[in-house]
Design a protein around this motif. Structure first.
Motif, PDB file in Angstrom:
ATOM      1  N   UNK A 134      68.617 -30.557 -30.976  1.00 31.83           N
ATOM      2  CA  UNK A 134      67.426 -29.713 -30.865  1.00 31.83           C
ATOM      3  C   UNK A 134      66.400 -30.348 -29.942  1.00 31.83           C
ATOM      4  N   UNK A 135      65.573 -29.488 -29.370  1.00 26.47           N
ATOM      5  CA  UNK A 135      64.402 -29.932 -28.620  1.00 26.47           C
ATOM      6  C   UNK A 135      63.240 -29.866 -29.603  1.00 26.47           C
ATOM      7  N   UNK A 136      62.467 -30.916 -29.692  1.00 24.57           N
ATOM      8  CA  UNK A 136      61.373 -30.966 -30.662  1.00 24.57           C
ATOM      9  C   UNK A 136      60.034 -30.637 -30.003  1.00 24.57           C
ATOM     10  N   UNK A 137      59.094 -30.256 -30.827  1.00 26.44           N
ATOM     11  CA  UNK A 137      57.744 -29.971 -30.356  1.00 26.44           C
ATOM     12  C   UNK A 137      57.141 -31.232 -29.725  1.00 26.44           C
ATOM     13  N   UNK A 138      57.393 -32.380 -30.324  1.00 24.72           N
ATOM     14  CA  UNK A 138      56.832 -33.622 -29.774  1.00 24.72           C
ATOM     15  C   UNK A 138      57.410 -33.930 -28.389  1.00 24.72           C
ATOM     16  N   UNK A 139      58.666 -33.601 -28.160  1.00 21.47           N
ATOM     17  CA  UNK A 139      59.260 -33.799 -26.828  1.00 21.47           C
ATOM     18  C   UNK A 139      58.597 -32.880 -25.801  1.00 21.47           C
ATOM     19  N   UNK A 140      58.322 -31.644 -26.196  1.00 20.84           N
ATOM     20  CA  UNK A 140      57.641 -30.712 -25.290  1.00 20.84           C
ATOM     21  C   UNK A 140      56.235 -31.219 -24.995  1.00 20.84           C
ATOM     22  N   UNK A 141      55.516 -31.649 -26.025  1.00 19.51           N
ATOM     23  CA  UNK A 141      54.148 -32.178 -25.848  1.00 19.51           C
ATOM     24  C   UNK A 141      54.152 -33.359 -24.875  1.00 19.51           C
ATOM     25  N   UNK A 142      55.133 -34.228 -24.998  1.00 17.38           N
ATOM     26  CA  UNK A 142      55.208 -35.410 -24.140  1.00 17.38           C
ATOM     27  C   UNK A 142      55.396 -35.011 -22.675  1.00 17.38           C
ATOM     28  N   UNK A 143      56.242 -34.028 -22.415  1.00 11.97           N
ATOM     29  CA  UNK A 143      56.465 -33.581 -21.036  1.00 11.97           C
ATOM     30  C   UNK A 143      55.206 -32.922 -20.492  1.00 11.97           C
ATOM     31  N   UNK A 144      54.559 -32.103 -21.291  1.00 18.19           N
ATOM     32  CA  UNK A 144      53.309 -31.469 -20.850  1.00 18.19           C
ATOM     33  C   UNK A 144      52.250 -32.535 -20.536  1.00 18.19           C
ATOM     34  N   UNK A 145      52.153 -33.550 -21.370  1.00 17.73           N
ATOM     35  CA  UNK A 145      51.153 -34.615 -21.169  1.00 17.73           C
ATOM     36  C   UNK A 145      51.432 -35.371 -19.875  1.00 17.73           C
ATOM     37  N   UNK A 146      52.686 -35.623 -19.574  1.00 19.38           N
ATOM     38  CA  UNK A 146      53.067 -36.318 -18.357  1.00 19.38           C
ATOM     39  C   UNK A 146      52.697 -35.498 -17.127  1.00 19.38           C
ATOM     40  N   UNK A 147      52.824 -34.188 -17.213  1.00 26.01           N
ATOM     41  CA  UNK A 147      52.532 -33.314 -16.079  1.00 26.01           C
ATOM     42  C   UNK A 147      51.043 -33.153 -15.825  1.00 26.01           C
ATOM     43  N   UNK A 148      50.199 -33.482 -16.792  1.00 26.43           N
ATOM     44  CA  UNK A 148      48.759 -33.329 -16.631  1.00 26.43           C
ATOM     45  C   UNK A 148      48.149 -34.489 -15.852  1.00 26.43           C
ATOM     46  N   UNK A 149      48.912 -35.553 -15.697  1.00 23.23           N
ATOM     47  CA  UNK A 149      48.387 -36.755 -15.017  1.00 23.23           C
ATOM     48  C   UNK A 149      48.350 -36.564 -13.523  1.00 23.23           C
TER      49      UNK A 149
END
Length: 149
Positions: A134-149
């Protein structure tokens, strides 16, 4: 008349215990997919897929030759989850998947919230012949956070 009454009485007496002995069916536990993903997650993911992904990637997940890549048994779907999440977050244009070029443009799906992204990606990773974690919510959050930098 007396015979009819006796027959009806016998029928009533023999059928009542059968009804009285029936127990309500036990509730089945929540179904899990082979990969341990809940049926509820897959159902939610399928709903999101149907609404946002089906037009391009088709009901069978095989995409459209040369335009929209397949989701069935591809490295993109079954491989690195961070890369796969990044496709939804950032979109994708012109890609080679499993040795075949696809020229369609997939816009960012960033309007989906973290839970929706996790659910639809989990659905895709466990549909169309795929079996993956499964893909987890925390994994999605981490990718979104990386893209905001």
């Amino acid at each position: 008349m007396k015979k009819s009454f006796v027959i009806l009485a016998l029928l009533a007496l023999t059928s009542v215990p059968a009804f009285a002995q029936k127990k309500p069916a036990a509730k089945a536990p929540a179904k899990k997919a082979v990969s341990g993903v809940s049926a509820a997650t897959l159902l939610q993911g399928k709903s999101i897929y149907t609404q946002y992904c089906l037009t391009c990637h088709q009901a069978d997940g095989l995409g459209v030759d040369g335009m929209n890549p397949p989701l069935a048994k591809t490295d993109y779907v079954l491989g690195d989850k961070t890369r796969l999440i990044g496709v939804l977050v950032n979109g994708l244009k012109g890609v080679d998947i499993n040795g075949e070029e696809y020229h369609g443009v997939m816009p960012s799906q960033s309007y989906l919230n973290d839970q929706q992204m996790a659910d639809v990606l989990t659905y895709v990773r466990n549909s169309f012949g795929n079996k993956a974690s499964a893909v987890t919510v925390s994994e999605v959050k981490a990718v979104r956070a990386t893209n905001k930098k």
